[in-house]
Write a protein that holds these residues in place. Structure first.
Motif, PDB file in Angstrom:
ATOM      1  N   GLN A 145       0.826  -1.205   0.000  1.00 26.82           N
ATOM      2  CA  GLN A 145       0.000   0.000   0.000  1.00 26.82           C
ATOM      3  C   GLN A 145       0.857   1.250   0.000  1.00 26.82           C
ATOM      4  O   GLN A 145       1.976   1.269   0.507  1.00 26.82           O
ATOM      5  N   ASP A 146       0.299   2.301  -0.588  1.00 31.41           N
ATOM      6  CA  ASP A 146       0.938   3.606  -0.616  1.00 31.41           C
ATOM      7  C   ASP A 146      -0.118   4.638  -0.276  1.00 31.41           C
ATOM      8  O   ASP A 146      -1.300   4.326  -0.086  1.00 31.41           O
ATOM      9  N   SER A 147       0.285   5.896  -0.208  1.00 30.30           N
ATOM     10  CA  SER A 147      -0.660   6.977   0.064  1.00 30.30           C
ATOM     11  C   SER A 147      -1.567   7.195  -1.133  1.00 30.30           C
ATOM     12  O   SER A 147      -1.339   6.688  -2.231  1.00 30.30           O
ATOM     13  N   GLU A 261      -5.159  10.718   3.058  1.00 23.94           N
ATOM     14  CA  GLU A 261      -4.449  10.355   4.282  1.00 23.94           C
ATOM     15  C   GLU A 261      -4.015  11.592   5.073  1.00 23.94           C
ATOM     16  O   GLU A 261      -3.638  12.616   4.514  1.00 23.94           O
ATOM     17  N   GLN A 668       9.355  -1.669  -1.052  1.00 25.47           N
ATOM     18  CA  GLN A 668       9.082  -2.166   0.301  1.00 25.47           C
ATOM     19  C   GLN A 668       9.615  -3.589   0.388  1.00 25.47           C
ATOM     20  O   GLN A 668       9.168  -4.471  -0.361  1.00 25.47           O
ATOM     21  N   GLU A 753       3.256   5.513   9.767  1.00 28.47           N
ATOM     22  CA  GLU A 753       3.523   6.337   8.597  1.00 28.47           C
ATOM     23  C   GLU A 753       3.494   5.489   7.331  1.00 28.47           C
ATOM     24  O   GLU A 753       4.051   4.390   7.300  1.00 28.47           O
ATOM     25  N   ILE A 754       2.848   6.003   6.316  1.00 23.69           N
ATOM     26  CA  ILE A 754       2.988   5.431   4.979  1.00 23.69           C
ATOM     27  C   ILE A 754       4.117   6.159   4.252  1.00 23.69           C
ATOM     28  O   ILE A 754       4.948   5.532   3.595  1.00 23.69           O
ATOM     29  N   ARG A 755       4.151   7.473   4.392  1.00 17.44           N
ATOM     30  CA  ARG A 755       5.207   8.320   3.854  1.00 17.44           C
ATOM     31  C   ARG A 755       5.592   9.343   4.911  1.00 17.44           C
ATOM     32  O   ARG A 755       4.744   9.783   5.703  1.00 17.44           O
ATOM     33  N   GLY A 768      -1.397   6.405   8.136  1.00 22.53           N
ATOM     34  CA  GLY A 768      -2.495   5.485   7.936  1.00 22.53           C
ATOM     35  C   GLY A 768      -3.700   5.835   8.785  1.00 22.53           C
ATOM     36  O   GLY A 768      -3.599   6.557   9.792  1.00 22.53           O
TER      37      GLY A 768
END
Length: 781
Positions: A145-147, A261, A668, A753-755, A768
């Motif tokens: 998954q990403d933003s 997000e 990832q 955190e995703i980013r 997230g």
């Protein structure tokens, strides 16, 4: 070379000719009339079809196998009947189920890795039809998954194609939301690996959605779903059939405060309201047991507030501005917590298809159109203060195309498939910007701004086309061995002009009882995303607060890959299956995407060289009311030397990457997912289903001592769902099943955190979703 207009005219003429030649007379048959007694019944909604040997018919007895034989992952091209229905002797439904199986057989996935989501899998996923499509796909191996709701499949950025009933949709401009909803799908599959030659253009993964229809999904359903953060999600669907016609329509409205997000770890984001509506309609006419015409149309309209990140102090893209007199003048005049930035995304699409079975030859020919647009509205002063530019940005792309797939059972040992795809596209981009005018420079070169502004208008548009032709032979030299080999020819004439012939081969061997080995090689050709490329006039910004640090802007090129894949799947016990798969991709001009600037519009660029390799492990168990699955994958994606769209990059990063390998920003290392469900009172009219899912990630990349040199922290999130069904709860003749549901997302309220806002092509930080409790009620009628 043919012009786009003449090529499109030729493809349209070819499609119309196919329609004219294959439509039968009113009373014509080919001598293969199917009767309810002789047609294999399709599987029920509680069963998935077991893999069968490629040498066996996909319409044979495997369709009636029990859930104990079910496996989510397969390599040998066996396909579950996509429009599974409850066993019935109504001829219309049985004929459509047979045609669905034939359509599925048009697109061989022999040798590739296919992970399937049946209707049961969709319903047991927390949220069910209300869950976003990306959260369902995260349960497949190798999906990170990403933003902005994006996913990455096997280390690629976003090179995923979506198909509806086997027909590929052209790419669109949806960034935050998803134009295709889980509610549209009766079932779905994700195919990865060394793809056969019929799959082109976007090849990291093929997501094929079998849409709901009036035969497989009759009746209506009204639901209301919602809860925390102003979440309100009403929806309605209805399907049915009359004579030779069947129809289905669904629509929904989404209102919440989690549209994008959160850029902070707080429980609620600031300024994050979202309003969206989606609709899908499906109309089919079954002329006879061998001929069917279908029309599918959809629309998505979404408006987002962009969430704010309080406490920001950096102003302008140029750090030297921080110490200037103008910085002191405007600092404090705008609070980053009160910005009002908004974005609107629209998608409309339509597909008209003819399917025809003529005994040894079957085909599907389609005409496709898609329009999508994206508009960004800035905070007039805030964007100017914090970014040095306040920009209204608008992009749109209109695509029209044709796709035809033909299968010819030439001999008992050879099945030949061939076809084409062609798309004509119009891309337009327009920006209106306000920037500070540079009035001078200090002795060390630091720009000086006195607060005066200037307006910059920039616009571009282009019409282009891309096309692909393929032919392949599925050869079964012996009973347990299948060799699928073919060629594909692709070309693109848009911002870039190139073409390629791509050989592909896959070998599948049933080496022992319950075990299947496969190995394959595919040559890939991936055109750059037309909608993400624009002719930006960099010279217009020279001498302003938005002057790029480099004026180099080479055109994005097509990616060319060598892809190798091998794996094994094994039935361990009745109902328990496991698979292992490994892959390597060697890329030239590897395409990546990033967000550069305030508008949330992705831009494409190339690494001169790229490598992706990894492996996946998947297992699942199904028996009666119990269903369990688990997936784990390891991946590494690296690139060297950014050679296009250089103006978006930091010059120091460009210099470092030119001679050194770096991790891609979406790399990832470890990704995993798991879940299960159990239905209590399974054989009664009021079952209670409990289900759960888990997603684990070792973290996407962020800047360290070198670009993309570290990862954000690892995370694991858990979701829980409780669904109580009642049959004839209100004892009203036209009301059927009533369903109450409770979903808890991020059960343990994990902050992750995703980013973190750093990395090549990464914008603001993204966190997230925190714990969210949602409830709903749906009523069948």
């Amino acid at each position: 070379m043919m012009s786009p207009r003449s090529l499109w005219s030729s493809s349209l003429l070819l499609s119309c000719s196919v329609l004219a030649l294959t439509l039968p007379a009113h009373a014509q048959t080919n001598g293969t009339t199917t009767t309810p007694a002789s047609t294999p019944l399709p599987e029920t909604t509680q069963a998935k079809k077991a893999p069968v040997s490629p040498s066996q018919s996909t319409t044979g007895q495997g369709a009636a196998r029990s859930t104990d034989q079910a496996s989510r992952t397969s390599f040998d091209g066996d396909k579950t009947p996509p429009a599974s229905v409850e066993a019935t002797h109504e001829e219309h439904i049985i004929v459509n189920a047979r045609l669905d199986e034939i359509r599925s057989a048009l697109q061989s996935s022999t040798g590739a890795t296919t992970y399937r989501f049946t209707r049961r899998d969709i319903e047991t996923n927390p949220g069910g039809d209300n869950a976003p499509l990306n959260t369902l796909l995260l349960q497949a191996p190798g999906v990170a998954q990403d933003s902005f709701g994006q996913i990455h499949v096997r280390g690629d950025h976003n090179e995923v194609q979506f198909r509806l009933d086997g027909v590929q949709l052209p790419e669109g401009l949806s960034v935050f939301g998803q134009a295709l909803m889980t509610r549209f799908a009766h079932s779905a599959s994700l195919t990865t690996g060394a793809l056969p030659s019929e799959y082109g253009f976007l090849q990291a993964g093929v997501i094929d959605i079998t849409t709901k229809n009036g035969s497989a999904d009759p009746g209506g359903d009204a639901s209301i779903y919602g809860g925390a953060r102003d979440y309100f999600f009403p929806s309605l669907q209805y399907g049915g059939h009359a004579g030779k016609w069947d129809f289905f329509a669904t629509g929904d409205f989404v209102h919440n405060r989690v549209g994008v997000e959160n850029p902070t770890p707080s429980f609620n984001a600031i300024h994050d309201l979202s309003n969206q509506y989606h609709a899908l309609g499906h109309l089919r006419y079954t002329a006879d047991e061998n001929t069917r015409i279908s029309l599918t149309g959809g629309v998505s309209n979404a408006q987002y507030q962009l969430p704010n990140n309080p406490g920001q102090q950096r102003q302008f893209a140029n750090p030297s501005f921080l110490d200037s007199a103008l910085s002191q003048q405007v600092y404090g005049s705008v609070d980053s917590a009160s910005l009002n930035e908004r974005q609107k995304e629209i998608t409309d699409f339509g597909i008209l298809s003819l399917q025809k079975d003529m005994g040894k030859v079957s085909l599907q020919s389609s005409i496709i159109t898609r329009y999508s647009s994206l508009g960004y509205s800035p905070d007039p002063l805030g964007d100017l203060v914090y970014n040095g530019i306040s920009q209204h940005a608008a992009r749109s792309v209109f695509s029209t195309g044709s796709q035809t797939d033909v299968t010819w059972k030439a001999t008992p040992r050879h099945t030949v498939r061939f076809g084409y795809q062609v798309y004509v596209e119009r891309n337009s981009s327009k920006t209106d910007s306000i920037v500070y005018q540079q009035t001078g420079a200090e002795d060390d070169g630091t720009p000086i701004y006195d607060g005066s502004t200037t307006n910059v208008h920039d616009g571009s548009g282009r019409t282009g086309w891309m096309y692909g032709l393929y032919a392949q032979d599925e050869w079964r030299p012996v009973r347990e061995l299948t060799i699928n080999y073919g060629l594909r020819f692709d070309g693109v004439d848009e911002y870039t002009h190139s073409k390629q012939v791509s050989p592909r081969i896959n070998i599948v061997w049933r080496a022992w009882h319950g075990g299947v080995l496969h190995a394959g090689y595919s040559r890939y050709f991936t055109p750059p995303p037309f909608e993400l490329v624009a002719n930006t006039s960099l010279s217009k910004y020279v001498g302003t607060s938005n002057e790029p640090q480099t004026l180099q802007n080479n055109t994005v090129k097509a990616e060319r890959d060598h892809y190798f894949d091998a794996g094994v799947t094994q039935s361990l016990l009745p109902g328990w299956h496991a698979s292992f798969d490994a892959y390597v991709k060697l890329a030239k001009n590897m395409i990546d995407e990033g967000q550069f600037g305030a508008p949330i519009i992705l831009s494409a660029f190339n690494y001169r060289r790229g490598q992706v390799n990894g492996y996946e492990l998947s297992t699942n168990y199904e028996h009666g009311p119990l269903s369990l699955y688990g997936n784990a994958s390891w991946s590494r994606a690296i690139g060297k030397d950014i050679t296009t769209a250089q103006w978006t990059m930091d010059p120091d990063d460009l210099a470092y990457i030119q001679h050194r390998w770096i991790h891609l920003d979406h790399d990832q290392r470890w990704t995993a997912s798991a879940g299960g469900s159990y239905s209590f009172f399974y054989h009664t009219g009021h079952p209670t289903r409990v289900s759960a899912s888990m997603v684990y990630g070792s973290g996407l990349r962020a800047d360290g001592t070198v670009p993309n040199g570290r990862s954000v922290p690892i995370y694991a999130t858990f979701n829980l769902s409780l669904v109580q069904s009642f049959r004839d709860l209100f004892r009203v003749p036209f009301l059927k099943r009533t369903e109450l549901r409770l979903d808890v997302l991020n059960l343990f309220d994990k902050t992750y955190e995703i980013r973190d806002g750093s990395g090549i092509g990464v914008g603001a930080p993204q966190y997230g979703l925190r714990r969210t409790i949602l409830t709903g009620i749906s009523q069948r009628f």
